[in-house]
Design an enzyme around this catalytic site. Structure first.
Site, mmCIF file in Angstrom:
data_model
loop_
_atom_site.group_PDB
_atom_site.id
_atom_site.type_symbol
_atom_site.label_atom_id
_atom_site.label_comp_id
_atom_site.label_asym_id
_atom_site.label_seq_id
_atom_site.Cartn_x
_atom_site.Cartn_y
_atom_site.Cartn_z
ATOM 1 N N ARG A 1025 -10.599 4.069 5.481
ATOM 2 C CA ARG A 1025 -10.751 2.785 5.465
ATOM 3 C C ARG A 1025 -11.463 3.178 7.274
ATOM 4 O O ARG A 1025 -11.083 3.574 8.278
ATOM 5 C CB ARG A 1025 -8.858 2.385 5.322
ATOM 6 C CG ARG A 1025 -9.667 0.552 5.428
ATOM 7 C CD ARG A 1025 -8.448 -0.242 5.795
ATOM 8 N NE ARG A 1025 -8.013 -0.154 3.921
ATOM 9 C CZ ARG A 1025 -6.399 -0.416 4.542
ATOM 10 N NH1 ARG A 1025 -5.786 -0.721 5.329
ATOM 11 N NH2 ARG A 1025 -6.131 -0.287 3.376
ATOM 12 N N ARG A 1094 -4.738 -3.604 13.498
ATOM 13 C CA ARG A 1094 -5.489 -3.547 12.190
ATOM 14 C C ARG A 1094 -7.192 -4.144 11.874
ATOM 15 O O ARG A 1094 -6.759 -4.564 13.377
ATOM 16 C CB ARG A 1094 -5.052 -3.626 10.730
ATOM 17 C CG ARG A 1094 -4.225 -2.695 10.656
ATOM 18 C CD ARG A 1094 -3.541 -2.102 8.978
ATOM 19 N NE ARG A 1094 -2.418 -1.322 9.127
ATOM 20 C CZ ARG A 1094 -1.952 -1.618 8.189
ATOM 21 N NH1 ARG A 1094 -2.660 -1.627 6.780
ATOM 22 N NH2 ARG A 1094 -0.636 -0.653 7.720
ATOM 23 N N LYS A 1164 2.677 -3.154 10.665
ATOM 24 C CA LYS A 1164 0.980 -3.322 9.856
ATOM 25 C C LYS A 1164 0.891 -4.739 11.301
ATOM 26 O O LYS A 1164 1.931 -5.890 11.369
ATOM 27 C CB LYS A 1164 0.349 -3.167 9.224
ATOM 28 C CG LYS A 1164 0.826 -4.317 7.928
ATOM 29 C CD LYS A 1164 0.399 -3.459 7.029
ATOM 30 C CE LYS A 1164 1.852 -4.724 5.249
ATOM 31 N NZ LYS A 1164 0.817 -4.659 4.295
ATOM 32 N N LYS A 1166 -1.945 -8.141 11.758
ATOM 33 C CA LYS A 1166 -3.301 -8.442 11.701
ATOM 34 C C LYS A 1166 -3.613 -9.771 12.163
ATOM 35 O O LYS A 1166 -2.627 -10.968 11.938
ATOM 36 C CB LYS A 1166 -3.818 -8.447 10.025
ATOM 37 C CG LYS A 1166 -3.039 -7.453 8.706
ATOM 38 C CD LYS A 1166 -2.869 -7.574 7.760
ATOM 39 C CE LYS A 1166 -2.438 -5.889 6.389
ATOM 40 N NZ LYS A 1166 -2.134 -6.335 5.322
ATOM 41 N N CYS A 1385 -6.998 -6.109 -6.075
ATOM 42 C CA CYS A 1385 -6.523 -5.076 -4.824
ATOM 43 C C CYS A 1385 -7.242 -3.147 -5.527
ATOM 44 O O CYS A 1385 -7.390 -3.766 -7.315
ATOM 45 C CB CYS A 1385 -5.492 -4.585 -4.921
ATOM 46 S SG CYS A 1385 -4.172 -4.046 -6.596
ATOM 47 N N CYS A 1391 -3.377 4.151 -5.290
ATOM 48 C CA CYS A 1391 -2.786 3.960 -4.853
ATOM 49 C C CYS A 1391 -1.251 4.187 -5.797
ATOM 50 O O CYS A 1391 -0.644 3.954 -6.199
ATOM 51 C CB CYS A 1391 -2.501 2.044 -4.982
ATOM 52 S SG CYS A 1391 -1.166 1.434 -3.878
ATOM 53 N N CYS A 1430 1.102 -4.226 -7.198
ATOM 54 C CA CYS A 1430 2.330 -4.137 -6.668
ATOM 55 C C CYS A 1430 2.982 -5.706 -5.700
ATOM 56 O O CYS A 1430 1.600 -5.733 -5.427
ATOM 57 C CB CYS A 1430 2.491 -3.031 -5.706
ATOM 58 S SG CYS A 1430 1.826 -3.311 -4.638
ATOM 59 N N CYS A 1434 -2.214 -6.785 -0.801
ATOM 60 C CA CYS A 1434 -3.381 -6.443 -0.402
ATOM 61 C C CYS A 1434 -4.275 -7.238 -1.027
ATOM 62 O O CYS A 1434 -5.534 -7.505 -0.082
ATOM 63 C CB CYS A 1434 -3.879 -5.132 -0.541
ATOM 64 S SG CYS A 1434 -2.909 -3.953 -0.772
#
Length: 1530
Positions: A1025, A1094, A1164, A1166, A1385, A1391, A1430, A1434
């Protein structure tokens, strides 16, 4: 059939199908396509689905094997293998297959096969399909009504069984009156007439021989059993007439005799030493008649219906009669019976042939009264092959050569006759018959018959157009497909023109025509008949380049323009054939049906000719059906066949694996001077399968070497290059052997030794078995010398919990003196199970109460075993699950189902329980540990090792925090892992660290099971990414990203929901080159993932470019400010071959992280920036959300700062939830990067580092409180937040199409479904965007909704841009509002967290809803729908108006009530629903919404107002008041 007495049979096909079902082992059901049923197949499939038992089938459940075959896929080839193995075969088909199968018919004539043939066309059948094959050696029976169809079908099967010869039963499928029905067959009658003793004798004696093309056929022999006839007499033998079918010479008596001989009492015993056994005579026409008479006698006694070979209807003193061979003899019989005394056809008779072949001349004479003087023969034959009709010749031969009173026989061609015209037709027939000079071949009835569209017309399966579309895209007008269904072949039927031999001939003719044209042009260039000299020079230049593909196109355009200008008579003559100035690319297209008989398919002819012709062969056999498909049909490898010729270019391609390789192969084939064979893989079960099914089957076939991708070019040898190029990883054994022989493989392996193991791998389950055995034996050796009882611990784990427990249990067992062995269930050799003393199994629960992937092989091996004796084995099972995962009461059985099933089965095999089953429940206070600890204590007690001495403390499990601390600022052992060529993977700690570098290790889950079965590790690859602040890319960067995806990835790019590029399918060896290529494009991947800040998002806002530039500058500033400082990224990725740094992004600073520290963030982080009124980045969903505030002067003044948004959650864990950001206040533009830093630092110091499920900023703020958190930030910052400024949002979607900004520049928003950039046969999107990037002078903007904006196009560049967009179909914006507002996603196949499909399934689901949208007037209404595989979120599903979140494969939780502007969370509406329920619910809700909504009311708002769902006011009440409460009841 039993239980079906009340069923009414309404069509001849249904009546026939029922008889065939009862009377067959195998039924070859010929269908228009695999997706379309025939008149027979619906009944056959229904009977099989109901498990109705056949009288004949020898299968375990007595259900016949129904094989569906496309009518143009050589269906009779499927008959040979089962009939030779002693299985009765019947075929249900239309007459469309008869002529193409004539070669098979001769071979099958002496085998007891029954063909039930519905004549085509349905409204007015053509009987020439029958007359054309009348001398093929078969017995032909005709039925003329619904009841006759039932009786003749039974007769056909009984006759085939008794005679041992093939029987064709043909009928008009429309031969029934409106509303007519009959009773079903009587099973007892069918049983008696079939004679099951004869059936079993045939089934017990398979026919020798297996070669269908060399064998000259079996000969049927007469049974010694006398046939009982009416009245108890024996029928006198009848000498066959001249027209009788000939019988093949006897070649195989023994096998026939064993199956046909009678078991009646034998004559007195005679010494075998003095007696020679007489050979049984072959079956003659007389024998056929005797068998038929016997069968019809039985039928008459049972049901009262009587039949004879030739049937007479009319007075016995008639002088005139008609002999009908057509569809409705009953229509003529009724008309004659109702005739008035004065009618010319009054008192006439009607003859029909029930038995058409063998033709029994003596029997027709016996059927016609001696008073008959004149016979009119009516033949419904459209395709005449002789001057005189075939039936006319039969009648003439029989009647004229006999002693009787018939004086005149007149032939007529029977056209279409209706109830209204039958009397007129009869008058015409009898007027001609009784005239002094009757006219032969007089046409009767309408010549222009009804021509309904046949179900069996030749058509290209929808999926198979993929390759022909690529041909057209690649070669344009140059492409010429000789046997295309679209070709103009005047006067030639599609069936003929689509055949390979016709196509090959057409190609040769076309080549010859062009050669003549070249000669004509050459002559014209030397003549002086042009008005000017200019055309001569152009023509001469063209002649020299006529065969050069590269040069001829330019020369052709030049000469055409010069001739047009010249305009002389000669110029005009040449221009009439101007298409021949271009060098066409000549192609034949065929299917895998050509693989069964290479000699007849045209492949051999092309190869042997050496002509420059290209053949494209599309193979549609799915990988999962390869064994069954190949076993009976002797499929051949055309690629190997062609390579062995040595003169041909050969390529093996798969468009769903490598689009680029298909293009390369077709281009090389076109340039090759000689025959070219391009094999194209397109596997499908039905012609209308979804692309997802085709993709999954393709990946399995290519990955495991069943369908290798390669190119073989003999011309390369002249260039000093290898002939063979392998474009996939693995090859199959047969191809390996060929290459070994040709020394190609040896050269390849020598050139690249590391690749050798993959190239030479031969596959088979025995590899896996050997690996299991070797591993277990090695482990047992390690245990030798240890004291204590043995304990084998197996685990089935899909998320690591069961595996961790098993390993910990093993460690504790060894500390207690036990000899413990720990392994996955799939690695354990099941045959050792009875030898175990103590065995423990720990298994988790996957999917819908299923075993995890690594537990399935063990379970499959023992669940149905009948041989395991575990009386000496002691066992215990620990099951892990979630009692709330399937909340509906009827689904409670899935809770810990694998463990419960295992416990039950082991006990049933006699094993003794060490303890009762342990049940670990995620809903317990300590999760599954609560149940596990109780179970483990009981286990040690049962094994007698509870009270042991001092047991050393176990080391605590390694956490992500430990990995980060030990990593030396994100280095770990990544460099060593990249250099390890023994595996395609890297270590588990390095997998965590590479996330910080912008890459995740993944494996292809589509092929995971197949690779395990082959003994291979998963198909590991990496996702990369990029970090792209604000999603802005230059055209040059776009081209560079496109290059990376093509050369180093899987040929696709993903535009993510975080406005950046993502690459999939990058193998480990290409990971470093890909990283370097990204950095050369002046991008980076550092901190695109991991526990850091990110990619910073920013609204795309094409309509306000100046303002966007100001806001974008802030996003870039924040991104740069929060970038990690470690130099590990440069050390690992940006070094040359000598491990020296490549200074692309400048000198790396020292290893010190002033912002992050050595442990970085707890999770993470964002950041996104929204520009009101557009919330296209879902500003509420991020750790920090910035809302840009415009001042009165139109410039940016600052941002409202939201904190604590986040999407991640865990199913059924109410401690986890999504959350929207909370307002902290206003920040000026100059301070925004510092404010973001301080929010991040408070999270760094106060976030939960012990529980990663509770580590996001949202939980930190919820635990501290908003005011307390704000104070902490202000304390660090040294400044206060100002009160928030007013703002409003109108939507969070992208507006497609063109828009113009305030500077006069133009912007176009492309619809990129779910962000996937790829080329397909229908839509070359990736190529089109690349071509646009080559000429674009502005920039590209990636949007948060996964779309793409072509930005800053000047007015003067608009025409060129629009032209390119139209060429590549990129200008389409006509999508439903629902599709435009959707997002998904990646999920499967890459994944590792995905529980269900997402990106590949959402477009399919929307397509199934769009008709409902149209119906309710909602097509243009924007409804935000999102799907994820899931609950990690995302695609930000929790903010959508309607969302589907994967729960298990094919099952989703459904959420409703999200805010259209992205400002409100949705709530659970239904749990674990599948497609059928989804569609039912959505269609009902959409219908209500259309009827009940207020003006301007959005779907999410309506669901709350209408009481469909309760409003979610914040993340902490996300689980409260859901529509489908989870019950605690068991």
């Amino acid at each position: 059939m039993a239980g079906e007495s009340s069923v009414a049979v309404r069509t001849p096909e249904e009546a026939v199908a029922r008889i065939a079902y009862l009377s067959s082992d195998v039924i070859v059901s010929v269908q228009p396509s695999l997706a379309s049923d025939s008149g027979f197949s619906t009944t056959l499939k229904n009977l099989a689905a109901q498990k109705v038992e056949s009288l004949v089938a020898k299968s375990s459940d007595a259900v016949p094997d129904i094989q569906s075959v496309r009518y143009n896929a050589d269906p009779l080839l499927s008959v040979f293998a089962p009939i030779r193995s002693g299985r009765f075969v019947s075929v249900t088909t239309t007459s469309a297959v008869l002529l193409p199968s004539i070669a098979h018919l001769y071979k099958l004539a002496s085998l007891p096969v029954v063909l039930h043939v519905a004549l085509e066309p349905k409204s007015f059948p053509d009987y020439s399909a029958i007359t054309s094959i009348r001398n093929s050696g078969w017995t032909f029976l005709q039925s003329g009504s619904l009841q006759e169809a039932q009786d003749m079908a039974l007769t056909a099967h009984a006759l085939a069984i008794r005679s041992g010869k093939g029987v064709i039963h043909f009928f008009d499928p429309s031969s029934k009156t409106k509303g007519e029905s009959i009773s079903p067959e009587d099973t007892a009658v069918v049983r008696d007439i079939l004679n099951l003793d004869n059936v079993r004798r045939f089934q017990s004696a398979p026919i020798s021989g297996s070669v269908i093309y060399a064998d000259d056929g079996r000969v049927a022999l007469v049974s010694e059993q006398p046939e009982p006839l009416a009245g108890g007499s024996t029928q006198a033998k009848v000498q066959p007439s001249e027209g009788d079918a000939e019988t093949p010479t006897a070649t195989s008596h023994a096998s026939s005799k064993s199956s046909q001989q009678s078991v009646t009492s034998s004559p007195p015993s005679v010494s075998t030493a003095t007696t020679i056994e007489a050979a049984a005579p072959v079956v003659t026409s007389e024998d056929i008649f005797n068998y038929l008479t016997s069968i019809w006698s039985q039928l008459s006694q049972s049901v009262g219906r009587q039949y004879s070979a030739f049937e007479w209807k009319g007075p016995r003193n008639a002088e005139n009669c008609i002999f009908i061979f057509g569809s409705d003899a009953a229509l003529f019989s009724r008309a004659i019976g109702q005739a008035q005394a004065g009618d010319i056809f009054a008192n006439a008779g009607v003859i029909t042939a029930r038995l058409y072949r063998p033709w029994l001349g003596a029997k027709i004479i016996g059927a016609i009264p001696r008073s008959v003087k004149k016979i009119a023969v009516l033949e419904q034959v459209s395709r005449k092959t002789t001057k005189w009709g075939p039936l006319l010749l039969d009648v003439l031969t029989s009647v004229k050569s006999s002693v009787g009173g018939v004086e005149t026989i007149v032939g007529h061609q029977l056209g279409y006759i209706s109830n209204e015209t039958v009397n007129q037709a009869l008058r015409g027939i009898f007027q001609n018959l009784t005239s002094e000079k009757p006219i032969q071949n007089l046409e009767v009835g309408e010549r222009d018959r009804p021509q309904p569209i046949s179900e069996y017309k030749l058509e290209k399966p929808k999926l198979e157009t993929a390759y022909t579309k690529i041909l057209n895209q690649l070669f344009g007008d140059r492409a010429f497909i000789a046997n295309s269904l679209d070709s103009d072949n005047a006067g030639i039927s599609n069936t003929i023109s689509a055949s390979p031999d016709y196509g090959f001939g057409a190609l040769l003719a076309k080549k010859e025509r062009r050669q003549r044209f070249v000669a004509e042009v050459k002559e014209a260039a030397g003549s002086g008949r042009f008005l000017t000299e200019v055309p001569k020079r152009s023509l001469a230049k063209w002649v020299s380049a006529a065969e050069d593909v590269k040069k001829v196109e330019a020369a052709a355009e030049d000469v055409i323009s010069k001739l047009t200008v010249d305009n002389s008579r000669l110029s005009k003559a040449l221009l009439q054939n101007k298409a021949l100035f271009h060098k066409q690319s000549l192609w034949l297209v065929g299917s895998d049906a050509w693989s069964y008989d290479l000699g007849n398919s045209g492949v051999h002819h092309v190869l042997a000719s050496g002509e420059n012709v290209n053949v494209l062969i599309i193979d549609s056999t799915p990988y999962s059906e390869r064994a069954a498909a190949d076993a009976n049909r002797r499929k051949k490898d055309i690629g190997l066949y062609a390579m062995n010729f040595g003169n041909a270019y050969v390529a093996s391609t798969a468009v769903y694996s490598s689009y680029t390789q298909v293009l390369q192969a077709m281009d090389e084939a076109d340039k090759f001077n000689g025959p070219s064979i391009v094999l194209a893989y397109l596997p499908y079960f039905g012609e209308h399968d979804s692309p997802l099914t085709v993709l999954q089957e393709t990946k399995k076939a290519v990955d495991l070497g069943y369908w290798p991708l390669y190119r073989w070019n003999p011309e390369n040898e002249n260039k000093g290059e290898p002939n063979f190029s392998l474009d996939s990883e693995r090859i199959k054994k047969e191809l390996k052997q060929f290459l070994d022989r040709d020394n190609q493989l040896t050269q390849m392996m020598r050139k690249d030794p590391l690749f050798g193991a993959a190239l030479s791998q031969d596959f088979g389950t025995e590899i896996r078995a050997q690996q299991k055995r070797k591993a277990k034996d090695a482990y047992n050796q390690l245990l030798e010398g240890l004291f204590g009882a043995p304990l084998t611990i197996l685990f089935g784990s899909d998320n690591g919990n069961a595996q961790s427990l098993a390993k910990r249990l093993g460690t504790r067992g060894r500390a207690r003196g036990l000899k413990t062995a720990v392994m996955a269930m799939e690695d354990y050799p099941v045959e050792d199970l009875p030898t175990e003393e103590n065995i423990v199994i720990i298994t988790s629960t996957a999917g819908q109460g299923e075993f995890p992937q690594n537990g399935k092989p063990f379970w499959d091996a023992i669940k149905d075993s009948t041989e395991l004796d575990l009386a000496s084995v002691k066992f215990s099972v620990m099951a892990l699950g979630d009692s709330h995962y399937w909340p509906r009461r009827e689904d409670k059985i899935y809770y810990n189902k694998p463990g419960k099933d295992l416990d039950r089965v082991l006990a049933n095999f006699g094993a003794k329980r060490l303890t009762d089953i342990g049940l670990g429940d995620d809903q317990d206070p300590d999760g599954y540990q609560t149940g596990y600890q109780e179970w483990e204590a009981k286990l040690w007690e049962a094994l007698g090792v509870t009270n042991v001495g001092s047991i050393p403390d176990e080391p605590p499990p390694i956490t992500n925090e430990d990995i980060k601390i030990a990593s030396n600022y994100l280095r770990g052992t990544i460099v060593e892992g990249l250099k390890d060529t023994s595996t395609a993977a890297i270590s588990a700690p390095d997998q965590q660290l590479t996330k910080f570098h912008g890459t995740y290790m993944q494996d292809d889950r589509d092929v995971r099971d197949e690779r395990k079965a082959q003994g291979l590790e998963p198909a590991y690859s990496f996702m990369i990414r990029c970090r792209l602040p604000g999603g802005v890319s230059t055209p040059k960067q776009w081209i560079q990203m496109d290059d990376i995806s093509t050369t180093l990835g899987n040929e696709t790019m993903k535009l993510t929901t975080r406005q950046t590029f993502q690459f999939h399918g990058v193998v480990k060896g290409k990971l470093k080159p890909a990283m370097q290529a990204i950095n050369r494009a002046l991008m980076t991947t550092l901190a695109a993932c991991g526990d850091v800040n990110r990619n910073v998002m920013c609204s795309s806002l094409p309509s306000q470019s100046r303002y966007h530039r100001e806001v974008f500058a802030s996003s870039k500033k924040i991104s740069d400010h929060l970038l990690p400082s470690t130099s590990a990224y440069h050390e690992i990725w940006l070094t040359d071959d000598d491990d020296k740094k490549t200074q692309v992004a400048g000198e790396a600073v020292q290893d010190f992280e002033p912002l992050y520290g050595p442990t970085y963030l707890p999770r993470k982080f964002k950041i996104s920036i929204a520009i009101p009124p557009h919330n296209d980045v879902d500003v509420y969903a991020h750790d920090v959300g910035l809302i840009a505030i415009k001042g009165e002067d139109g410039h940016l003044v600052g941002f409202n700062l939201l904190a604590g948004g986040g999407m991640g959650a865990t199913h059924n864990n109410k401690k986890t939830y999504p959350q929207t950001g909370r307002m902290l206040g206003f920040v000026k533009t100059a301070d925004v990067h510092i404010a973001c830093e301080k929010v991040m630092l408070v999270q760094r110091d106060h976030g939960d580092r012990k529980n990663r499920k509770h580590a996001r900023l949202k939980y930190t703020i919820d635990d501290m409180g908003v005011d307390s958190f704000r104070s902490k930030v202000e304390e660090l910052w040294g400044k206060k937040f100002q009160p928030p400024k007013p703002f409003h949002f109108e939507s969070n979607i992208d507006t497609l199409g063109w828009t113009r900004d305030e500077t006069g520049l133009n912007h176009f928003t492309f619809f990129i479904e779910n962000g996937r950039i790829e080329d397909t046969a229908d839509f070359p999107m990736k190529t089109g965007l690349r071509e646009i990037a080559k000429v674009h002078k502005g920039e590209f903007r990636l949007t948060g909704n996964q779309h793409l904006i072509l930005s800053n196009v000047a007015d003067e560049d608009l025409p060129a841009m629009k032209s390119l967009m139209a060429k590549y179909k990129l200008d389409n914006v006509q999508f439903s509002g629902l599709r435009q507002s959707s997002s998904a996603c990646v999920a499967f196949p890459t994944c590792g967290l995905a529980m269900a499909e997402s990106e590949r399934y959402l477009p399919i689901l929307i397509s199934k809803l769009e008709a409902c949208l149209e119906e309710n007037g909602l097509r243009q209404d924007s409804i935000v729908m999102r799907m994820t595989g899931c609950p990690n979120g995302c695609a930000r599903p929790w903010l959508a108006e309607v969302a589907f979140v994967g729960k298990a494969y094919g099952a989703y939780n459904m959420y409703l009530g999200g805010g259209y502007h992205g400002q409100r969370l949705n709530k659970l509406y239904r749990s674990s629903i599948k497609e059928e329920e989804i569609l039912d619910i959505m269609k009902s809700l959409l219908k209500r919404y259309a009827a009940e909504r207020d003006e301007g009311e959005h779907f999410g708002d309506w669901t709350i107002r209408a009481g469909v769902i309760k409003e979610t006011r914040g993340g902490q009440d996300f689980h409260e008041g859901v529509a489908e409460e989870e019950s605690d009841e068991e």
